[in-house]
Design a protein around this motif. Structure first.
Motif, PDB file in Angstrom:
ATOM      1  N   GLU A  64       8.157  34.106  -1.698  1.00 16.36           N
ATOM      2  CA  GLU A  64       9.239  34.209  -2.682  1.00 16.36           C
ATOM      3  C   GLU A  64      10.041  32.911  -2.745  1.00 16.36           C
ATOM      4  N   SER A  65      10.225  32.254  -1.605  1.00 22.22           N
ATOM      5  CA  SER A  65      10.965  30.991  -1.575  1.00 22.22           C
ATOM      6  C   SER A  65      10.213  29.891  -2.310  1.00 22.22           C
ATOM      7  N   LEU A  66       8.878  29.869  -2.175  1.00 21.74           N
ATOM      8  CA  LEU A  66       8.077  28.868  -2.871  1.00 21.74           C
ATOM      9  C   LEU A  66       8.183  29.044  -4.385  1.00 21.74           C
ATOM     10  N   ILE A  67       8.109  30.291  -4.839  1.00 20.55           N
ATOM     11  CA  ILE A  67       8.221  30.550  -6.274  1.00 20.55           C
ATOM     12  C   ILE A  67       9.612  30.172  -6.767  1.00 20.55           C
ATOM     13  N   ARG A  68      10.630  30.584  -6.029  1.00 20.11           N
ATOM     14  CA  ARG A  68      12.010  30.294  -6.423  1.00 20.11           C
ATOM     15  C   ARG A  68      12.263  28.783  -6.445  1.00 20.11           C
ATOM     16  N   GLY A  69      11.745  28.079  -5.436  1.00 22.90           N
ATOM     17  CA  GLY A  69      11.937  26.634  -5.376  1.00 22.90           C
ATOM     18  C   GLY A  69      11.254  25.912  -6.530  1.00 22.90           C
ATOM     19  N   ARG A  70      10.011  26.296  -6.833  1.00 25.00           N
ATOM     20  CA  ARG A  70       9.286  25.656  -7.930  1.00 25.00           C
ATOM     21  C   ARG A  70       9.917  25.985  -9.280  1.00 25.00           C
ATOM     22  N   ARG A  71      10.380  27.201  -9.408  1.00 25.57           N
ATOM     23  CA  ARG A  71      11.051  27.590 -10.651  1.00 25.57           C
ATOM     24  C   ARG A  71      12.311  26.738 -10.866  1.00 25.57           C
ATOM     25  N   THR A  72      13.047  26.503  -9.781  1.00 24.66           N
ATOM     26  CA  THR A  72      14.268  25.700  -9.878  1.00 24.66           C
ATOM     27  C   THR A  72      13.949  24.253 -10.221  1.00 24.66           C
ATOM     28  N   VAL A  73      12.951  23.696  -9.561  1.00 23.44           N
ATOM     29  CA  VAL A  73      12.543  22.314  -9.849  1.00 23.44           C
ATOM     30  C   VAL A  73      12.143  22.175 -11.313  1.00 23.44           C
ATOM     31  N   PHE A  74      11.314  23.080 -11.780  1.00 26.23           N
ATOM     32  CA  PHE A  74      10.820  23.022 -13.154  1.00 26.23           C
ATOM     33  C   PHE A  74      11.989  23.114 -14.142  1.00 26.23           C
ATOM     34  N   ALA A  75      12.883  24.093 -13.932  1.00 21.77           N
ATOM     35  CA  ALA A  75      14.013  24.284 -14.841  1.00 21.77           C
ATOM     36  C   ALA A  75      14.937  23.071 -14.824  1.00 21.77           C
ATOM     37  N   ASN A  76      15.188  22.519 -13.640  1.00 20.12           N
ATOM     38  CA  ASN A  76      16.061  21.358 -13.520  1.00 20.12           C
ATOM     39  C   ASN A  76      15.535  20.169 -14.305  1.00 20.12           C
ATOM     40  N   GLU A  77      14.244  19.900 -14.161  1.00 17.12           N
ATOM     41  CA  GLU A  77      13.677  18.737 -14.845  1.00 17.12           C
ATOM     42  C   GLU A  77      13.611  18.946 -16.356  1.00 17.12           C
ATOM     43  N   MET A  78      13.342  20.162 -16.791  1.00 16.03           N
ATOM     44  CA  MET A  78      13.343  20.442 -18.225  1.00 16.03           C
ATOM     45  C   MET A  78      14.752  20.311 -18.798  1.00 16.03           C
ATOM     46  N   ALA A  79      15.774  20.701 -18.019  1.00 19.76           N
ATOM     47  CA  ALA A  79      17.160  20.572 -18.464  1.00 19.76           C
ATOM     48  C   ALA A  79      17.578  19.105 -18.532  1.00 19.76           C
ATOM     49  N   LYS A  80      17.149  18.319 -17.544  1.00 19.09           N
ATOM     50  CA  LYS A  80      17.473  16.886 -17.553  1.00 19.09           C
ATOM     51  C   LYS A  80      16.881  16.208 -18.785  1.00 19.09           C
ATOM     52  N   GLN A  81      15.674  16.630 -19.163  1.00 23.14           N
ATOM     53  CA  GLN A  81      15.024  16.042 -20.329  1.00 23.14           C
ATOM     54  C   GLN A  81      15.876  16.245 -21.583  1.00 23.14           C
ATOM     55  N   LYS A  82      16.636  17.325 -21.620  1.00 16.70           N
ATOM     56  CA  LYS A  82      17.459  17.636 -22.775  1.00 16.70           C
ATOM     57  C   LYS A  82      18.870  17.050 -22.665  1.00 16.70           C
ATOM     58  N   GLY A  83      19.114  16.299 -21.581  1.00 20.64           N
ATOM     59  CA  GLY A  83      20.401  15.637 -21.432  1.00 20.64           C
ATOM     60  C   GLY A  83      21.439  16.415 -20.658  1.00 20.64           C
ATOM     61  N   PHE A  84      21.058  17.544 -20.070  1.00 21.74           N
ATOM     62  CA  PHE A  84      22.000  18.317 -19.282  1.00 21.74           C
ATOM     63  C   PHE A  84      22.116  17.716 -17.879  1.00 21.74           C
ATOM     64  N   HIS A  85      23.298  17.830 -17.287  1.00 18.73           N
ATOM     65  CA  HIS A  85      23.546  17.318 -15.941  1.00 18.73           C
ATOM     66  C   HIS A  85      23.863  18.506 -15.036  1.00 18.73           C
ATOM     67  N   ILE A  86      22.870  18.981 -14.312  1.00 24.27           N
ATOM     68  CA  ILE A  86      23.006  20.192 -13.509  1.00 24.27           C
ATOM     69  C   ILE A  86      22.748  19.868 -12.040  1.00 24.27           C
ATOM     70  N   PRO A  87      23.591  20.348 -11.113  1.00 18.92           N
ATOM     71  CA  PRO A  87      23.330  20.131  -9.683  1.00 18.92           C
ATOM     72  C   PRO A  87      21.973  20.666  -9.266  1.00 18.92           C
ATOM     73  N   GLU A  88      21.338  20.000  -8.328  1.00 20.79           N
ATOM     74  CA  GLU A  88      19.977  20.347  -7.922  1.00 20.79           C
ATOM     75  C   GLU A  88      19.857  21.771  -7.380  1.00 20.79           C
ATOM     76  N   ASP A  89      20.925  22.283  -6.742  1.00 22.71           N
ATOM     77  CA  ASP A  89      20.808  23.594  -6.107  1.00 22.71           C
ATOM     78  C   ASP A  89      21.311  24.733  -6.989  1.00 22.71           C
ATOM     79  N   THR A  90      21.514  24.472  -8.287  1.00 25.44           N
ATOM     80  CA  THR A  90      21.929  25.535  -9.199  1.00 25.44           C
ATOM     81  C   THR A  90      20.817  26.573  -9.328  1.00 25.44           C
TER      82      THR A  90
END
Length: 311
Positions: free
Chosen positions: A25-51
């Motif tokens: 479950e931690s692996l899925i949650r971690g990868r989901r967070t990484v993926f979402a963070n990078e997709m958000a950065k691409q759109k110009g959002f500034h979100i803390p890594e551990d959100t």
């Protein structure tokens, strides 16, 4: 990777069922967070890594990561969109169309048509998660012992508590966070009194052992106070903030980004990337009846509601 795939598989099999489930479950949650963070950065959002990933995904209208399958070996039953047999098959879903895609991580760019720099960042993030799994397995296999004094705190993070409950070693980033908490909770020498402007005195934020802003932000904040008579959230942004809270958004940083993109709020930022309206948003949220902080940190604050918000 620190461990060969075969050695990692062997060590994972030595874990009990509860430990395996938690790690999966931690692996899925971690990868989901990484993926979402990078997709958000691409759109110009500034979100803390551990959100929390679910909060970040509220900013997205395209692909979100929903999980992966590990066949244990390269299998013809598990294939990439291109037909290539896989061991690890990743799954994403398009929020607007509902389209689902399955692929191997090496073909991420081809199947999602996203920028190569974003693909590279996602891969590095996934690798970092694998490194942490290897770190955990190596420590466990090597007879890990936890310093008992380090975990004596009233503010034990949920992930640390879960590791201790399951008998799993703490990761270095968790150990470092505990050291920071311990240092912050120790009594410090009284600081000389600093004259506070009337505007700053009006801000009411829940007490915390860590500073709300980094020193760069404090300098910029002091300059801004000379121009702004108060920290009140602009009236036209108060109703949208309430609606975001009522819809389940917890992160003040995510709410700030939505106010900027959807309601024309100022995009002025501190050098760290944090929106300047962040403090106003936090102050407004914490003035609402029934709202309590769920998480308080230097980069973000998350909130829960004890009762429904008044309209």
């Amino acid at each position: 990777m620190i461990l060969a795939v075969e050695e990692r598989d062997r060590l994972v099999q030595l874990l009990n069922e509860q430990q395996k489930k938690y790690i999966s479950e931690s692996l899925i949650r971690g990868r989901r967070t990484v993926f979402a963070n990078e997709m958000a950065k691409q759109k110009g959002f500034h979100i803390p890594e551990d959100t929390d990933a679910a909060q970040i995904e509220l900013l997205l209208n395209d692909w979100i990561y929903t999980g992966y399958v590990d066949a244990g070996m390269v299998s013809p039953d598990l294939r990439c969109e291109c037909g290539r047999p896989l061991r690890y098959q990743h799954r994403v879903e398009h929020k607007e169309t509902g389209e689902v895609k399955h692929f191997g991580i090496e073909h991420l760019k081809e199947h999602l048509a996203i920028d190569s720099s974003v693909v590279s960042a996602i891969k590095k993030g996934f690798e970092a998660i694998d490194y942490e799994l290897d770190e955990l397995l190596i420590k466990l296999n090597g007879g890990w012992n936890q310093d008992p004094e380090l975990v004596v705190t009233d503010r034990l993070p949920d992930d640390v508590a879960a590791h201790l409950r399951l008998g799993l070693p703490l990761l270095e980033r968790q150990v470092n966070r505990l050291r920071q908490i311990r240092t912050a909770s120790q009594p410090s020498r009284p600081k000389p009194a600093i004259e506070q402007s009337p505007a700053a005195a009006k801000v009411t934020i829940f007490d915390e052992p860590l500073d709300l802003f980094a020193w760069q932000e404090q300098v910029e904040q002091a300059e801004e106070q000379k121009e702004s008579p108060a920290w009140e959230l602009q009236y036209g942004l108060q109703a949208p903030t309430r609606r975001y809270l009522q819809s389940g958004m917890k992160s003040a940083r995510v709410i700030c980004e939505l106010l900027i993109t959807e309601h024309g709020a100022s995009d002025l930022r501190f050098l760290t990337g944090k929106p300047r309206l962040y403090l106003s948003v936090c102050s407004f949220i914490e003035s609402l009846d029934g709202v309590q902080p769920e998480y308080v940190g230097q980069e973000d604050r998350c909130y829960i509601f004890q009762k429904p918000l008044d309209n």
